[in-house]
Design a protein around this motif. Structure first.
Motif, mmCIF file in Angstrom:
data_model
loop_
_atom_site.group_PDB
_atom_site.id
_atom_site.type_symbol
_atom_site.label_atom_id
_atom_site.label_comp_id
_atom_site.label_asym_id
_atom_site.label_seq_id
_atom_site.Cartn_x
_atom_site.Cartn_y
_atom_site.Cartn_z
ATOM 1 N N SER A 47 0.886 -1.151 -0.173
ATOM 2 C CA SER A 47 0.057 -0.024 -0.107
ATOM 3 C C SER A 47 1.077 1.211 0.199
ATOM 4 O O SER A 47 2.030 1.266 0.400
ATOM 5 N N ILE A 48 0.159 2.271 -0.665
ATOM 6 C CA ILE A 48 0.761 3.636 -0.518
ATOM 7 C C ILE A 48 1.130 4.032 0.840
ATOM 8 O O ILE A 48 2.254 4.856 1.258
ATOM 9 N N ALA A 49 0.177 4.004 1.820
ATOM 10 C CA ALA A 49 0.079 4.483 2.962
ATOM 11 C C ALA A 49 1.269 3.851 3.906
ATOM 12 O O ALA A 49 1.922 4.596 4.602
ATOM 13 N N GLN A 50 1.249 2.428 3.770
ATOM 14 C CA GLN A 50 2.281 1.924 4.604
ATOM 15 C C GLN A 50 3.713 2.159 3.914
ATOM 16 O O GLN A 50 4.595 2.370 4.786
ATOM 17 N N ALA A 51 3.785 2.288 2.673
ATOM 18 C CA ALA A 51 5.058 2.606 2.101
ATOM 19 C C ALA A 51 5.609 3.907 2.576
ATOM 20 O O ALA A 51 6.897 4.476 2.877
ATOM 21 N N ALA A 52 4.546 4.962 2.570
ATOM 22 C CA ALA A 52 4.841 6.396 3.036
ATOM 23 C C ALA A 52 5.388 6.363 4.503
ATOM 24 O O ALA A 52 6.255 6.988 5.011
ATOM 25 N N ARG A 53 4.712 5.652 5.172
ATOM 26 C CA ARG A 53 5.428 5.332 6.655
ATOM 27 C C ARG A 53 6.781 4.953 6.721
ATOM 28 O O ARG A 53 7.585 5.393 7.534
ATOM 29 N N THR A 54 7.156 3.858 6.037
ATOM 30 C CA THR A 54 8.355 3.144 6.109
ATOM 31 C C THR A 54 9.413 4.159 5.534
ATOM 32 O O THR A 54 10.484 4.358 6.222
ATOM 33 N N LEU A 55 9.110 5.243 4.412
ATOM 34 C CA LEU A 55 9.886 5.904 3.921
ATOM 35 C C LEU A 55 9.884 7.425 4.568
ATOM 36 O O LEU A 55 10.556 8.309 4.177
ATOM 37 N N HIS A 56 8.884 7.634 5.597
ATOM 38 C CA HIS A 56 8.834 8.897 6.396
ATOM 39 C C HIS A 56 8.699 9.912 5.346
ATOM 40 O O HIS A 56 9.026 11.147 5.387
ATOM 41 N N SER B 235 -6.778 -0.235 -2.121
ATOM 42 C CA SER B 235 -5.147 -0.337 -2.205
ATOM 43 C C SER B 235 -5.022 -0.124 -3.422
ATOM 44 O O SER B 235 -5.442 0.028 -4.675
ATOM 45 N N VAL B 236 -3.599 -0.568 -4.122
ATOM 46 C CA VAL B 236 -2.853 -0.678 -5.335
ATOM 47 C C VAL B 236 -2.305 -2.047 -5.135
ATOM 48 O O VAL B 236 -1.757 -2.656 -4.134
ATOM 49 N N ARG B 237 -1.925 -2.315 -6.465
ATOM 50 C CA ARG B 237 -0.993 -3.622 -6.586
ATOM 51 C C ARG B 237 -0.249 -3.263 -7.772
ATOM 52 O O ARG B 237 -0.690 -2.329 -8.724
ATOM 53 N N LEU B 238 0.898 -3.804 -8.035
ATOM 54 C CA LEU B 238 1.723 -3.761 -9.374
ATOM 55 C C LEU B 238 1.273 -4.167 -10.405
ATOM 56 O O LEU B 238 0.671 -5.645 -10.363
ATOM 57 N N THR B 239 1.478 -3.435 -11.632
ATOM 58 C CA THR B 239 1.136 -4.152 -12.556
ATOM 59 C C THR B 239 2.429 -5.126 -13.202
ATOM 60 O O THR B 239 3.621 -5.183 -12.201
ATOM 61 N N HIS B 240 2.314 -5.762 -14.363
ATOM 62 C CA HIS B 240 3.491 -6.591 -14.788
ATOM 63 C C HIS B 240 4.669 -5.722 -14.763
ATOM 64 O O HIS B 240 5.915 -6.124 -14.283
ATOM 65 N N ALA B 241 4.503 -4.580 -15.484
ATOM 66 C CA ALA B 241 5.844 -3.766 -16.007
ATOM 67 C C ALA B 241 6.257 -3.065 -14.270
ATOM 68 O O ALA B 241 7.449 -3.181 -14.148
ATOM 69 N N GLY B 242 5.174 -3.035 -13.445
ATOM 70 C CA GLY B 242 5.568 -2.514 -11.962
ATOM 71 C C GLY B 242 6.368 -3.626 -11.341
ATOM 72 O O GLY B 242 7.606 -3.349 -10.670
ATOM 73 N N ARG B 243 6.194 -4.973 -11.557
ATOM 74 C CA ARG B 243 6.893 -5.856 -10.912
ATOM 75 C C ARG B 243 8.171 -6.009 -11.467
ATOM 76 O O ARG B 243 9.164 -6.194 -10.727
ATOM 77 N N VAL B 244 8.253 -5.968 -12.713
ATOM 78 C CA VAL B 244 9.486 -6.107 -13.236
ATOM 79 C C VAL B 244 10.694 -5.115 -12.888
ATOM 80 O O VAL B 244 11.852 -5.285 -12.576
ATOM 81 N N LEU B 245 9.999 -3.827 -12.853
ATOM 82 C CA LEU B 245 10.843 -2.604 -12.313
ATOM 83 C C LEU B 245 11.171 -2.627 -10.913
ATOM 84 O O LEU B 245 12.227 -2.660 -10.513
ATOM 85 N N ALA B 246 10.391 -3.158 -10.108
ATOM 86 C CA ALA B 246 10.215 -3.421 -8.657
ATOM 87 C C ALA B 246 11.548 -4.617 -8.491
ATOM 88 O O ALA B 246 12.403 -4.002 -7.632
ATOM 89 N N ALA B 247 11.753 -5.380 -9.421
ATOM 90 C CA ALA B 247 12.932 -6.307 -9.050
ATOM 91 C C ALA B 247 14.107 -5.628 -9.205
ATOM 92 O O ALA B 247 15.114 -5.985 -8.490
ATOM 93 N N HIS B 248 14.226 -4.913 -10.311
ATOM 94 C CA HIS B 248 15.433 -4.182 -10.757
ATOM 95 C C HIS B 248 15.662 -3.115 -9.530
ATOM 96 O O HIS B 248 16.961 -2.989 -9.027
#
Length: 308
Positions: A18-27, A55-68
């Protein structure tokens, strides 16, 4: 070029879902993360997220880029850790060049000591002659050299290169046991061979331009002999193999006398010859790996440099 901060935002969303949890992690604020991801999608040219309930989830392109992104972030963290460790740990590449006899005799113990004391140090080794290695040192292609300097032909180095002598050793003439002068070889080696007496002898030596070749030529010419160098071989054991078959003579430094094939005799020379093994490095580039290697080499010097 992707911004590392935007890649961090994508990796955080991928990890936490989720964006909200990511935001808390990244301050950061959720809107700040959303802005980073929107810019990253424009840079990537692909949709990276899609709605999934609240919430949101990653597209296929998002998963590819997230792995990199995960891989790049891990590499960056490792780089930051290595830089932080530079003050307390010797690590990273160490590029060494040297003449074969010095590599064979001095370097194995030094490298073993370095591996034990500094496991994150990554040495590489190439053999060669000073004529080829010194330009590579000057061009910062190598960090440290083991080179030779013969008494009749002192080694000259470019400005900015420091030399330190590790070993100073006697040089012998190697002859076949069938050579007329070979019977002078005694256990105490008290009967030197005048190189002027070898006018009719073929020689094996390192190639022209090397310190060993020029030392041989200059020494024989001072005795009125024009050398007949028939075998151009950088490796001392190979030279001695030809000597054992009574095909040639060669000059052999003390550290290269053993092991010698059967049928080879070593005599001191007249005039007496010596060879130094020296370590060379760029004076202004004495990095922690270079300093560590200098210390290891100092402890690797044999107690009896003359091979006795």
């Amino acid at each position: 070029m992707f911004s590392i901060d935007r890649l961090r935002a994508l990796a955080a969303v991928a990890a936490h879902g989720s964006i909200a949890q990511a935001a808390r992690t990244l301050h950061l604020t959720p809107s700040g993360v959303s802005q980073q991801l929107a810019k990253l999608e424009r840079e990537a040219g692909h949709s990276l997220l899609q709605p999934h309930g609240r919430s949101v989830r990653l597209t296929h392109a998002g998963r590819v880029l997230a792995a990199h992104a995960d891989h790049l972030i891990a590499q960056l963290a490792a780089a930051q850790a290595d830089l932080a460790d530079l003050g307390s740990e010797v690590l990273g590449p160490l590029r060494i060049g040297g003449v074969g006899s010095a590599i064979r005799t001095l370097l194995p113990d030094a490298l073993a000591a370095l591996a034990a004391a500094h496991p994150r140090l990554l040495p590489t080794v190439v053999d060669g002659e000073a004529i080829d290695l010194l330009p590579r040192l000057a061009n910062d292609e190598l960090d440290l050299l083991l080179v030779e300097s013969w008494a009749p032909r002192p080694l000259t180095v470019p400005e900015g290169v420091t030399l330190r002598t590790l070993v100073s050793e006697e040089v012998y003439v190697a002859l076949s046991a069938h050579h007329p002068l070979a019977d002078r070889a005694t256990l105490d080696l008290t009967a030197p061979a005048d190189l002027g007496e070898l006018a009719d002898t073929a020689w094996a030596c390192c190639p022209p331009g090397t310190e060993a070749y020029e030392a041989l030529v200059q020494t024989l010419r001072t005795r009125g002999v024009e050398p007949d160098v028939r075998y151009l071989l950088a490796d001392h054991p190979t030279q001695l193999a030809l000597v054992s078959r009574n095909l040639t003579a060669c000059l052999t430094p003390a550290m290269s006398r053993r092991p010698a094939p059967p049928g080879v005799r070593f005599l001191p020379t007249r005039p007496a010859l010596r060879r130094d093994i020296r370590v060379a490095w760029n004076t202004r580039a004495q990095s922690p790996p270079v300093r560590a290697c200098l210390n290891a080499l100092a402890t690797a010097v044999p107690e009896a440099p003359n091979g006795e």
